[in-house]
Write a protein that holds these residues in place. Structure first.
Motif, PDB file in Angstrom:
ATOM      1  N   LYS B  95     -56.943   6.552  26.830  1.00 20.61           N
ATOM      2  CA  LYS B  95     -58.119   5.940  26.836  1.00 20.61           C
ATOM      3  C   LYS B  95     -58.480   6.756  27.967  1.00 20.61           C
ATOM      4  N   LEU B  96     -59.679   7.296  27.963  1.00 20.67           N
ATOM      5  CA  LEU B  96     -60.149   7.602  28.926  1.00 20.67           C
ATOM      6  C   LEU B  96     -60.875   7.742  29.677  1.00 20.67           C
ATOM      7  N   THR B  97     -60.933   7.385  31.398  1.00 21.95           N
ATOM      8  CA  THR B  97     -62.336   7.797  31.948  1.00 21.95           C
ATOM      9  C   THR B  97     -62.441   8.557  33.157  1.00 21.95           C
ATOM     10  N   PHE B  98     -63.763   9.036  33.965  1.00 24.19           N
ATOM     11  CA  PHE B  98     -64.077   9.541  34.829  1.00 24.19           C
ATOM     12  C   PHE B  98     -64.252   7.788  35.735  1.00 24.19           C
ATOM     13  N   SER B  99     -63.623   8.540  37.148  1.00 27.11           N
ATOM     14  CA  SER B  99     -63.987   7.881  38.030  1.00 27.11           C
ATOM     15  C   SER B  99     -64.877   9.222  39.253  1.00 27.11           C
ATOM     16  N   GLU B 100     -65.762   8.453  40.468  1.00 28.07           N
ATOM     17  CA  GLU B 100     -65.573   9.382  41.770  1.00 28.07           C
ATOM     18  C   GLU B 100     -66.608  10.431  41.812  1.00 28.07           C
ATOM     19  N   LEU B 101     -67.743   9.999  40.568  1.00 25.38           N
ATOM     20  CA  LEU B 101     -67.883  11.794  39.931  1.00 25.38           C
ATOM     21  C   LEU B 101     -69.465  12.057  40.739  1.00 25.38           C
ATOM     22  N   ASP B 102     -69.405  12.573  41.371  1.00 23.21           N
ATOM     23  CA  ASP B 102     -70.441  13.300  42.683  1.00 23.21           C
ATOM     24  C   ASP B 102     -71.254  15.059  41.754  1.00 23.21           C
ATOM     25  N   ILE B 103     -72.978  14.178  41.146  1.00 19.34           N
ATOM     26  CA  ILE B 103     -73.125  15.253  40.195  1.00 19.34           C
ATOM     27  C   ILE B 103     -74.042  16.105  41.075  1.00 19.34           C
ATOM     28  N   GLU B 104     -73.664  17.374  41.600  1.00 19.97           N
ATOM     29  CA  GLU B 104     -74.369  18.477  42.043  1.00 19.97           C
ATOM     30  C   GLU B 104     -75.424  19.247  42.190  1.00 19.97           C
ATOM     31  N   MET B 105     -77.038  19.331  41.888  1.00 13.71           N
ATOM     32  CA  MET B 105     -76.973  20.859  41.091  1.00 13.71           C
ATOM     33  C   MET B 105     -77.011  21.580  41.770  1.00 13.71           C
ATOM     34  N   LEU B 106     -77.186  22.722  41.486  1.00 18.19           N
ATOM     35  CA  LEU B 106     -77.118  23.881  42.209  1.00 18.19           C
ATOM     36  C   LEU B 106     -77.908  25.432  41.800  1.00 18.19           C
ATOM     37  N   GLY B 107     -79.519  25.021  42.669  1.00 17.92           N
ATOM     38  CA  GLY B 107     -79.930  25.422  41.312  1.00 17.92           C
ATOM     39  C   GLY B 107     -81.540  24.925  40.742  1.00 17.92           C
ATOM     40  N   GLN B 108     -81.948  24.661  39.790  1.00 16.68           N
ATOM     41  CA  GLN B 108     -82.327  24.623  38.287  1.00 16.68           C
ATOM     42  C   GLN B 108     -81.693  24.712  37.244  1.00 16.68           C
ATOM     43  N   GLU B 109     -81.095  25.544  37.285  1.00 14.07           N
ATOM     44  CA  GLU B 109     -80.026  26.109  36.079  1.00 14.07           C
ATOM     45  C   GLU B 109     -78.538  25.156  35.812  1.00 14.07           C
ATOM     46  N   ALA B 111     -74.899  22.715  37.388  1.00  7.17           N
ATOM     47  CA  ALA B 111     -74.703  21.485  38.500  1.00  7.17           C
ATOM     48  C   ALA B 111     -73.214  22.214  38.316  1.00  7.17           C
ATOM     49  N   LEU B 112     -73.294  20.992  39.826  1.00  8.45           N
ATOM     50  CA  LEU B 112     -71.553  20.779  40.330  1.00  8.45           C
ATOM     51  C   LEU B 112     -71.000  19.815  39.909  1.00  8.45           C
ATOM     52  N   VAL B 113     -70.224  19.922  39.844  1.00  8.39           N
ATOM     53  CA  VAL B 113     -69.773  17.943  39.261  1.00  8.39           C
ATOM     54  C   VAL B 113     -67.844  18.198  39.200  1.00  8.39           C
ATOM     55  N   ARG B 114     -67.480  16.843  40.114  1.00  9.78           N
ATOM     56  CA  ARG B 114     -66.567  16.596  41.045  1.00  9.78           C
ATOM     57  C   ARG B 114     -66.343  15.380  40.206  1.00  9.78           C
ATOM     58  N   GLY B 115     -64.393  15.203  39.972  1.00 11.37           N
ATOM     59  CA  GLY B 115     -64.781  13.486  39.834  1.00 11.37           C
ATOM     60  C   GLY B 115     -63.128  13.583  39.621  1.00 11.37           C
ATOM     61  N   ALA B 127     -52.976  11.570  35.643  1.00  7.10           N
ATOM     62  CA  ALA B 127     -54.652  11.393  36.282  1.00  7.10           C
ATOM     63  C   ALA B 127     -54.880  12.174  36.740  1.00  7.10           C
ATOM     64  N   GLY B 128     -56.247  12.932  37.825  1.00  5.25           N
ATOM     65  CA  GLY B 128     -56.366  14.024  38.139  1.00  5.25           C
ATOM     66  C   GLY B 128     -56.724  13.816  38.780  1.00  5.25           C
ATOM     67  N   LEU B 129     -57.547  15.264  39.741  1.00  6.59           N
ATOM     68  CA  LEU B 129     -59.345  15.783  39.717  1.00  6.59           C
ATOM     69  C   LEU B 129     -59.516  16.544  38.626  1.00  6.59           C
ATOM     70  N   PHE B 130     -60.809  17.258  38.676  1.00  6.12           N
ATOM     71  CA  PHE B 130     -61.882  17.843  37.951  1.00  6.12           C
ATOM     72  C   PHE B 130     -63.129  18.645  38.728  1.00  6.12           C
ATOM     73  N   SER B 131     -62.821  19.507  38.838  1.00  4.71           N
ATOM     74  CA  SER B 131     -64.440  19.717  38.889  1.00  4.71           C
ATOM     75  C   SER B 131     -65.061  21.100  37.943  1.00  4.71           C
ATOM     76  N   VAL B 132     -66.264  20.728  37.886  1.00  6.31           N
ATOM     77  CA  VAL B 132     -66.649  21.570  36.185  1.00  6.31           C
ATOM     78  C   VAL B 132     -67.846  22.054  36.465  1.00  6.31           C
ATOM     79  N   VAL B 133     -68.672  23.266  36.693  1.00  3.52           N
ATOM     80  CA  VAL B 133     -70.046  23.578  36.373  1.00  3.52           C
ATOM     81  C   VAL B 133     -70.145  23.617  35.218  1.00  3.52           C
ATOM     82  N   PHE B 134     -71.342  23.370  35.226  1.00  2.00           N
ATOM     83  CA  PHE B 134     -73.179  22.601  34.090  1.00  2.00           C
ATOM     84  C   PHE B 134     -73.504  24.196  34.175  1.00  2.00           C
TER      85      PHE B 134
END
Lengths: 151, 151
Positions: B95-109, B111-115, B127-134
């Motif tokens: 069972k997957l869950t995400f927590s401590e999500l922080d979505i930060e826009m990098l301009g208009q196109e 986003a950096l999501v830390r969680g 468990a662990g950390l992730f950083s994704v760029v959208f």
């Protein structure tokens, strides 16, 4: 002056404004500036200059550094982490190199850098991957987020 | 019509042009769209639907996934990695869950999501950390880079 040149002038200023808002630094120049920050970090590290190395990071409480399941928040805490890990009792900074660098622009004001880090110590080595996000700021390009993992 | 309203109209159109060029989706809407992609990923994972989970990723050979010193390149290779790790012989998706999500826009196109990610298995947890760029794409917001590390 009739209204036509006036209108042209207004349109010209509006166009200039658009470039100013959207940012006009060519991508190649921006990538080169980002690469220089990374090169300067490596040079500083290899002189044992941790403060110089830290100049590549955003000097703000919002800086984030993720490594091995642990979050470090803020420039000072990040410096303290490096000091403890590489300048503590019985520690050494070793020789740092980056390889497989991939600098990708995310619009005009941000860049994503992917790469591999290597530290050669007197009798050992460490290595892993890193992903950092840079933002263009008044003093130059600075890392706002660093996610590092070890092999 | 004297020149004043005309000039106003020109300035207004120029302003509209600026928004069109820079992109006009408000940051709150963009963050909500990004959050929905992440929520949909969690829902898909918890139904055992790895293909559904993978819809959050850019379906392209340029997608990159970094974890534990290992680079995976491309959507298919990333899916294969997940399959091997969570659907292989004797494996379970948990069972997957995400927590401590922080979505930060990098301009208009972008986003950096830390969680933080958590997977609960029948008799264990990870468990662990992730950083994704959208990046905002025609079909919606998609992950172009994922750096994941374990505790």
């Amino acid at each position: 002056m009739n209204s036509s040149p006036k209108r042209f002038l207004i349109a010209l200023l509006a166009t200039a404004g658009t470039f100013a808002i959207c940012g006009a630094e060519p991508a190649a120049d921006a990538k080169q500036a980002v690469r220089k920050v990374l090169n300067d970090q490596v040079k500083a590290w290899n002189k044992g200059d941790l403060n110089g190395f830290m100049e590549g990071y955003w000097n703000a409480p919002e800086l984030s550094f993720y490594s091995g399941g642990k979050k470090t928040r803020g420039w000072q805490a990040t410096l303290d982490r490096y000091r403890k890990k590489y300048q503590g009792e019985g520690k050494e900074m070793g020789k740092l190199t980056f390889s497989e660098l991939d600098i990708e622009m995310l619009g005009q004001e941000h860049a994503l850098v992917r790469g591999r880090w290597h530290v050669m110590f007197a009798k050992d080595r460490a290595a892993g991957l890193f992903s950092v996000v840079f933002r263009k700021m008044a003093p130059g390009w600075r890392i706002i987020h660093d996610h590092t993992s070890s092999e």
